[in-house]
Design a protein around this motif. Structure first.
Motif, PDB file in Angstrom:
ATOM      1  N   ALA A  61      -2.108 -16.141  10.429  1.00 62.25           N
ATOM      2  CA  ALA A  61      -1.177 -15.186   9.118  1.00 62.25           C
ATOM      3  C   ALA A  61      -1.965 -15.196   7.673  1.00 62.25           C
ATOM      4  N   LEU A  62      -2.652 -16.272   7.475  1.00 59.68           N
ATOM      5  CA  LEU A  62      -3.223 -16.527   6.243  1.00 59.68           C
ATOM      6  C   LEU A  62      -4.532 -15.404   6.142  1.00 59.68           C
ATOM      7  N   ARG A  63      -5.168 -15.627   7.398  1.00 60.84           N
ATOM      8  CA  ARG A  63      -6.241 -14.689   7.565  1.00 60.84           C
ATOM      9  C   ARG A  63      -5.653 -13.032   7.452  1.00 60.84           C
ATOM     10  N   LEU A  64      -4.481 -12.703   8.023  1.00 58.22           N
ATOM     11  CA  LEU A  64      -4.313 -11.456   7.813  1.00 58.22           C
ATOM     12  C   LEU A  64      -3.858 -11.234   6.489  1.00 58.22           C
ATOM     13  N   LYS A  65      -3.361 -12.006   5.830  1.00 61.44           N
ATOM     14  CA  LYS A  65      -2.900 -11.929   4.178  1.00 61.44           C
ATOM     15  C   LYS A  65      -4.026 -11.610   3.637  1.00 61.44           C
ATOM     16  N   MET A  66      -5.079 -12.281   3.714  1.00 61.48           N
ATOM     17  CA  MET A  66      -6.426 -11.996   2.832  1.00 61.48           C
ATOM     18  C   MET A  66      -7.025 -10.945   3.186  1.00 61.48           C
ATOM     19  N   LYS A  67      -6.927 -10.481   4.405  1.00 58.35           N
ATOM     20  CA  LYS A  67      -7.482  -9.176   4.826  1.00 58.35           C
ATOM     21  C   LYS A  67      -6.701  -7.920   4.568  1.00 58.35           C
ATOM     22  N   GLU A  68      -5.384  -8.211   4.318  1.00 56.39           N
ATOM     23  CA  GLU A  68      -4.614  -7.119   3.687  1.00 56.39           C
ATOM     24  C   GLU A  68      -4.695  -7.051   2.266  1.00 56.39           C
ATOM     25  N   SER A  69      -5.094  -8.104   1.298  1.00 58.79           N
ATOM     26  CA  SER A  69      -5.272  -7.865   0.005  1.00 58.79           C
ATOM     27  C   SER A  69      -6.615  -7.367  -0.303  1.00 58.79           C
ATOM     28  N   ASP A  70      -7.751  -7.725   0.699  1.00 62.55           N
ATOM     29  CA  ASP A  70      -8.979  -7.076   0.430  1.00 62.55           C
ATOM     30  C   ASP A  70      -8.873  -5.392   0.555  1.00 62.55           C
ATOM     31  N   GLU A  71      -8.098  -5.187   1.710  1.00 69.51           N
ATOM     32  CA  GLU A  71      -7.801  -3.622   2.283  1.00 69.51           C
ATOM     33  C   GLU A  71      -7.286  -3.169   0.894  1.00 69.51           C
ATOM     34  N   ASP A  72      -6.136  -3.685   0.463  1.00 66.37           N
ATOM     35  CA  ASP A  72      -5.288  -3.116  -0.605  1.00 66.37           C
ATOM     36  C   ASP A  72      -6.355  -2.968  -1.883  1.00 66.37           C
ATOM     37  N   LYS A  73      -7.249  -3.882  -2.246  1.00 68.11           N
ATOM     38  CA  LYS A  73      -7.844  -3.627  -3.385  1.00 68.11           C
ATOM     39  C   LYS A  73      -9.212  -2.562  -3.393  1.00 68.11           C
ATOM     40  N   GLU A  74      -9.670  -2.390  -2.251  1.00 60.84           N
ATOM     41  CA  GLU A  74     -10.400  -1.428  -1.705  1.00 60.84           C
ATOM     42  C   GLU A  74      -9.776  -0.067  -1.947  1.00 60.84           C
ATOM     43  N   GLY A  75      -8.623   0.006  -1.387  1.00 60.80           N
ATOM     44  CA  GLY A  75      -7.958   1.135  -1.369  1.00 60.80           C
ATOM     45  C   GLY A  75      -7.601   1.645  -2.899  1.00 60.80           C
ATOM     46  N   LYS A  76      -7.361   0.616  -3.652  1.00 63.67           N
ATOM     47  CA  LYS A  76      -7.113   0.849  -5.283  1.00 63.67           C
ATOM     48  C   LYS A  76      -8.203   1.514  -5.655  1.00 63.67           C
ATOM     49  N   GLU A  77      -9.325   0.742  -5.537  1.00 62.63           N
ATOM     50  CA  GLU A  77     -10.720   1.136  -5.982  1.00 62.63           C
ATOM     51  C   GLU A  77     -10.881   2.750  -5.535  1.00 62.63           C
ATOM     52  N   GLU A  78     -10.927   3.010  -4.403  1.00 62.37           N
ATOM     53  CA  GLU A  78     -11.006   4.238  -3.977  1.00 62.37           C
ATOM     54  C   GLU A  78     -10.036   5.420  -4.620  1.00 62.37           C
ATOM     55  N   GLU A  79      -8.872   5.008  -4.690  1.00 62.11           N
ATOM     56  CA  GLU A  79      -7.841   5.809  -5.271  1.00 62.11           C
ATOM     57  C   GLU A  79      -8.233   6.058  -6.773  1.00 62.11           C
ATOM     58  N   GLN A  80      -8.626   5.119  -6.980  1.00 62.02           N
ATOM     59  CA  GLN A  80      -9.007   5.151  -8.664  1.00 62.02           C
ATOM     60  C   GLN A  80     -10.384   6.151  -8.850  1.00 62.02           C
ATOM     61  N   GLU A  81     -11.271   6.013  -7.864  1.00 63.27           N
ATOM     62  CA  GLU A  81     -12.548   6.798  -8.032  1.00 63.27           C
ATOM     63  C   GLU A  81     -11.986   8.342  -7.677  1.00 63.27           C
ATOM     64  N   GLN A  82     -11.129   8.440  -6.839  1.00 64.61           N
ATOM     65  CA  GLN A  82     -10.732   9.647  -6.717  1.00 64.61           C
ATOM     66  C   GLN A  82     -10.031  10.431  -7.620  1.00 64.61           C
ATOM     67  N   GLU A  83      -9.278   9.669  -8.370  1.00 68.27           N
ATOM     68  CA  GLU A  83      -8.506  10.247  -9.340  1.00 68.27           C
ATOM     69  C   GLU A  83      -9.425  10.474 -10.602  1.00 68.27           C
ATOM     70  N   GLU A  84     -10.328   9.753 -10.792  1.00 62.95           N
ATOM     71  CA  GLU A  84     -11.532  10.107 -11.817  1.00 62.95           C
ATOM     72  C   GLU A  84     -12.229  11.312 -11.542  1.00 62.95           C
ATOM     73  N   GLU A  85     -12.508  11.548 -10.261  1.00 63.20           N
ATOM     74  CA  GLU A  85     -13.449  12.679  -9.730  1.00 63.20           C
ATOM     75  C   GLU A  85     -12.783  13.670  -9.954  1.00 63.20           C
ATOM     76  N   GLU A  86     -11.233  13.882  -9.738  1.00 57.60           N
ATOM     77  CA  GLU A  86     -10.377  14.928  -9.804  1.00 57.60           C
ATOM     78  C   GLU A  86     -10.035  15.182 -11.200  1.00 57.60           C
ATOM     79  N   GLU A  87     -10.082  14.342 -12.023  1.00 58.51           N
ATOM     80  CA  GLU A  87      -9.728  14.457 -13.476  1.00 58.51           C
ATOM     81  C   GLU A  87     -11.121  15.136 -14.137  1.00 58.51           C
ATOM     82  N   GLU A  88     -12.275  14.780 -13.879  1.00 55.99           N
ATOM     83  CA  GLU A  88     -13.293  15.150 -14.180  1.00 55.99           C
ATOM     84  C   GLU A  88     -13.713  16.580 -13.788  1.00 55.99           C
ATOM     85  N   ALA A  89     -13.449  17.059 -12.475  1.00 54.67           N
ATOM     86  CA  ALA A  89     -13.426  18.363 -12.031  1.00 54.67           C
ATOM     87  C   ALA A  89     -12.364  19.128 -12.746  1.00 54.67           C
ATOM     88  N   TRP A  90     -10.994  18.659 -12.950  1.00 55.00           N
ATOM     89  CA  TRP A  90     -10.220  19.337 -13.648  1.00 55.00           C
ATOM     90  C   TRP A  90     -10.432  19.430 -15.065  1.00 55.00           C
TER      91      TRP A  90
END
Length: 424
Positions: A61-90
């Motif tokens: 359960a601890l391993r799964l929780k740590m994996k989820e937190s890493d995936e969530d962090k990576e997802g947020k970073e990707e989302e932020q980068e995507q928003e920045e790219e969209e804002e720049e294009a806009w």
């Protein structure tokens, strides 16, 4: 305070439908499903090895929780980068859209100052009337601007206009400009009427500013500015329309001299000035202006009327020259001139008779008799002729004259307003 910048320009000039569509097209953020709960077999193993399995389940359960937190962090970073790219294009697309705008409709926006208009380099016309601008600044990026509308603001000086090399039409009516200065080369129309100046102040035309546009300015409107003279206007060689009504122009000779220097003037308006009350105002200006003048104060100047005034003026000049060239009149008659008897009606008292004329005999000159006096003399002569015919006698001329003088001498003097010396 409201300024003009990229944000306000996009809010006022941007395509709202395009903005809404762009927002709706943005991809939604990725959602991460929560991990599934461990099965009952892992949480509740058999009796044999129950504690070991329980420890393994907690570790998993601890391993799964740590994996989820890493995936969530990576997802947020990707989302932020995507928003920045969209804002720049806009942002790039927004700038590209504003860079193609040719007409800036910014009237009645409550604008107090201009911050940045560099995102609209292709603007040809700027509508900035009915705002709260106090000065002109940051207009250098508008190199292609041809028409600038600034009516009904609070501008006190014309500055920064020389940075607009393509400007052809400038409208600054209803502001607080006291001096016409800093005009750009190539300006063709200047509308600066009805300035709201302090009481007693009048608009001043800077000769250096007008000299900069003397070959290009075609229309000048300075109406309603309490101006007393238009001397610098004579520098405008190609001016075609001059509007200077409702000022304080009083000298007809000054106005005629200014119009005489404007070789291409076609329309002139001076209504509302004291000089228009002069009885020779219109003829004097038509004669002083060039033949191209077609309209004066809203009335057509025809070739027929111009020719008539020219001929009349030429005739008056000839009469004046003839009068000046005429020899002086002879001196008045001397004191020894013999005055005729006052009772002789046929003697003109306005033409004294000299002694040399009396030597040849009495001289009777028909004076300027009024009609009643002539009728009186004629009727009496006719009555006397008929009386002589009836009596068969003839009366001598001397006695006739004597009888007439006795009978009608008093009536003649009364009609002429004179009193004989013996009755004074």
């Amino acid at each position: 305070m409201v300024g003009v910048n990229i944000e306000t320009l996009w809010a006022w000039l941007g395509d709202k439908r395009r903005a809404i569509r762009k927002i709706s097209e943005r991809s939604p953020p990725k959602t991460i499903e929560p991990p599934s709960a461990p099965s009952d077999e892992l949480l509740h193993p058999g009796i044999a090895g129950e504690e070991e399995k329980e420890d393994e389940g907690v570790a998993e359960a601890l391993r799964l929780k740590m994996k989820e937190s890493d995936e969530d962090k990576e997802g947020k970073e990707e989302e932020q980068e995507q928003e920045e790219e969209e804002e720049e294009a806009w942002r790039k697309e927004r700038e590209a859209l504003l860079s193609r705008v040719t007409h800036l409709h910014l009237e009645r926006r409550g604008i107090t100052h201009i911050e940045d208009v560099g995102v609209c380099p292709a603007a040809r016309v700027a509508f900035l009337q009915h705002n709260h601008l106090t000065r002109l600044a940051n207009l250098r990026p508008l190199r292609l601007l041809q028409e600038l509308y600034l009516q009904d603001n609070h501008i006190t000086r014309l500055e920064g206009l020389k940075e607009l090399p393509s400007l052809r039409r400038l409208l600054v009516g209803g502001n607080r400009v006291g001096v016409v200065e800093g005009l750009p080369h190539g300006l063709q129309e200047l509308h600066i009427q009805e300035q709201r100046l302090p009481p007693g102040d009048a608009l001043v035309l800077d000769p250096h500013a007008l000299a900069a546009v003397q070959d290009t300015l075609l229309l000048l409107d300075v109406s309603g500015n309490r101006m007393t003279e238009l001397g610098p206007v004579g520098l405008l060689n190609n001016l075609k329309v001059l509007r200077a009504g409702n000022n304080d122009l009083r000298t007809l000779s000054h106005l005629a001299a200014v119009l005489g220097r404007l070789r291409h003037l076609q329309e002139a308006y001076f209504t509302g000035n004291p000089v228009t009350a002069h009885r020779r105002y219109r003829p004097a200006l038509i004669l002083a202006s060039q033949p191209k003048l077609e309209n004066l104060d809203g009335r057509a100047v025809t070739s027929y009327s111009r020719d008539f005034l020219v001929q009349t003026n030429r005739h008056r000049r000839a009469l004046r020259q003839e009068k000046e060239a005429r020899p002086p009149s002879p001196p008045e008659a001397s004191q020894d001139a013999v005055k005729p008897d006052a009772h002789l009606l046929f003697t003109s008292t306005s033409h004294p008779v000299t002694t040399s004329e009396c030597a040849t005999g009495p001289m009777f000159v028909l004076g300027a008799l009024r009609r009643p006096e002539f009728d009186l003399i004629l009727s009496r002569a006719q009555r006397r002729a008929r009386a002589f015919e009836r009596e068969g006698t003839a009366a001598s001329p001397g006695s006739e004259l004597e009888d007439w003088s006795v009978l009608d001498e008093e009536r003649f003097y009364v009609s002429n307003g004179e009193i004989p010396e013996e009755r004074r």
